[in-house]
Design a protein around this motif. Structure first.
Motif, PDB file in Angstrom:
ATOM      1  N   ALA A 185       0.831  -1.206   0.000  1.00  0.00           N
ATOM      2  CA  ALA A 185       0.000   0.000   0.000  1.00  0.00           C
ATOM      3  C   ALA A 185       0.861   1.250   0.000  1.00  0.00           C
ATOM      4  O   ALA A 185       0.546   2.236  -0.691  1.00  0.00           O
ATOM      5  CB  ALA A 185      -0.929  -0.009   1.212  1.00  0.00           C
ATOM      6  N   LEU A 186       1.943   1.253   0.760  1.00  0.00           N
ATOM      7  CA  LEU A 186       2.848   2.401   0.814  1.00  0.00           C
ATOM      8  C   LEU A 186       3.476   2.663  -0.547  1.00  0.00           C
ATOM      9  O   LEU A 186       3.488   3.804  -1.038  1.00  0.00           O
ATOM     10  CB  LEU A 186       3.936   2.154   1.858  1.00  0.00           C
ATOM     11  N   VAL A 187       4.006   1.619  -1.177  1.00  0.00           N
ATOM     12  CA  VAL A 187       4.649   1.780  -2.478  1.00  0.00           C
ATOM     13  C   VAL A 187       3.636   2.280  -3.509  1.00  0.00           C
ATOM     14  O   VAL A 187       3.943   3.166  -4.313  1.00  0.00           O
ATOM     15  CB  VAL A 187       5.280   0.447  -2.919  1.00  0.00           C
ATOM     16  N   ALA A 188       2.425   1.740  -3.469  1.00  0.00           N
ATOM     17  CA  ALA A 188       1.400   2.171  -4.421  1.00  0.00           C
ATOM     18  C   ALA A 188       1.016   3.633  -4.200  1.00  0.00           C
ATOM     19  O   ALA A 188       0.835   4.384  -5.164  1.00  0.00           O
ATOM     20  CB  ALA A 188       0.166   1.280  -4.293  1.00  0.00           C
ATOM     21  N   ALA A 189       0.894   4.040  -2.931  1.00  0.00           N
ATOM     22  CA  ALA A 189       0.544   5.432  -2.634  1.00  0.00           C
ATOM     23  C   ALA A 189       1.624   6.380  -3.140  1.00  0.00           C
ATOM     24  O   ALA A 189       1.322   7.443  -3.705  1.00  0.00           O
ATOM     25  CB  ALA A 189       0.337   5.619  -1.134  1.00  0.00           C
TER      26      ALA A 189
END
Length: 323
Positions: A265-269
């Motif tokens: 989720a962090l990388v996608a954000a």
């Protein structure tokens, strides 16, 4: 181990007398857990500082836990209690001025009173912005009456952290499922919707330098940027924006990782919004500081991006001096 320096932005406390506002959601928490939360919320000393030290959190930006004065129905009480709360917090910060910073409590029941209290908190008390617990008795801040408030906030150059709150009424789709009402789902839906009201209501067009912070990895908004553009273009309903909806998410709307310790989720954000739009946070004491710190240090980020997320972006946004 040596920890990378961190600044945390969604870290809560409880001021004396504000417990009554939190009874609605605390009643669903086991008594032993509730007692531990109370112990941590009311501590401004060794307990909180020791946890920060273990996690490498250099500065914590403190905010009154919800729903705070957003739940107050009496206007004069809301104004007085917001001022009282901010004065109380300023006194706590004075004991550890290099470790604690503050987000103001605001009486959003009245736009001018909220603007005046924000200005007092920033100019006189040195606060870094505000944290507002969502709507105020069902009133949302895309209402044109709040333009007075947004104009003052933009002039002060400080952000607002829009924090979750219960929906004004439970939707039929949630009936019979209390697990959906609060933190697991409903709070995020409520807060993301409020942010979208500001976006589609043209608040960021009228006040282009505003910064709104959303926690919990942006309450899901970063992952729907493409669809907002696609469907708004198809169904604009007569609304005119100066930019595509996605362009506000990452510029006017920035996010923290509070309560979402997921590397994908962090990388996608970051891929969606850019490395300068994402900041570390814990959601203390409702989430684990240790888990949040380990997550951000082990996430698959290059060191420049990790430094931005852990402290660089917050330093820039809040005007905190690098150390």
């Amino acid at each position: 181990m040596t920890r990378i320096r961190k600044i945390a932005l969604e870290e809560h406390y409880m001021a004396p007398g504000f417990e009554r506002y939190s009874k609605g959601f605390l009643q669903h928490i086991a008594p032993a857990v509730q007692a531990e939360l109370s112990r941590r919320l009311t501590d401004f000393g060794e307990l909180r500082l020791a946890e920060m030290d273990r996690a490498g959190i250099d500065v914590t930006v403190l905010s009154q836990t919800g729903p705070s004065v957003q739940a107050e129905t009496n206007l004069s009480d809301a104004i007085g209690l917001a001022r009282q709360n901010n004065d109380f917090l300023a006194a706590q910060i004075a004991g550890h001025p290099t470790r604690f910073a503050a987000f103001a409590t605001l009486p959003m029941q009245d736009p001018k009173a909220a603007a005046d209290e924000l200005e007092r908190a920033v100019v006189q008390l040195g606060f870094k912005g505000s944290l507002v617990n969502g709507h105020t008795q069902g009133r949302y801040y895309d209402d044109p009456a709040y333009d007075l408030f947004w104009e003052r906030m933009q002039a002060l150059g400080v952000p607002m952290y829009l924090h979750p709150i219960d929906m004004p009424a439970i939707p039929p789709a949630f009936a019979g499922h209390p697990e959906l009402h609060g933190a697991a789902w409903g709070w995020g839906v409520e807060t993301a919707t409020h942010a979208l009201r500001l976006l589609f209501g043209g608040v960021f067009d009228r006040f282009p330098r505003l910064k709104l912070i959303l926690g919990h990895m942006g309450e899901g908004l970063p992952f729907l940027r493409w669809r907002f553009d696609s469907r708004f273009a198809a169904y604009p309903h007569g609304i005119r924006l100066q930019r595509a909806p996605s362009e506000y998410i990452g510029s006017n709307i920035v996010i923290t990782t509070s309560g979402v310790c997921s590397s994908p989720a962090l990388v996608a954000a970051i891929e969606e919004m850019g490395a300068e739009a994402v900041m570390f946070s814990v959601d203390y004491p409702y989430e684990s500081t240790a888990i949040a710190a380990d997550f951000i240090e082990r996430a698959p980020l290059d060191e420049r991006t990790r430094a931005l997320v852990c402290h660089g972006n917050a330093e820039r946004l809040l005007g905190l001096a690098p150390r």
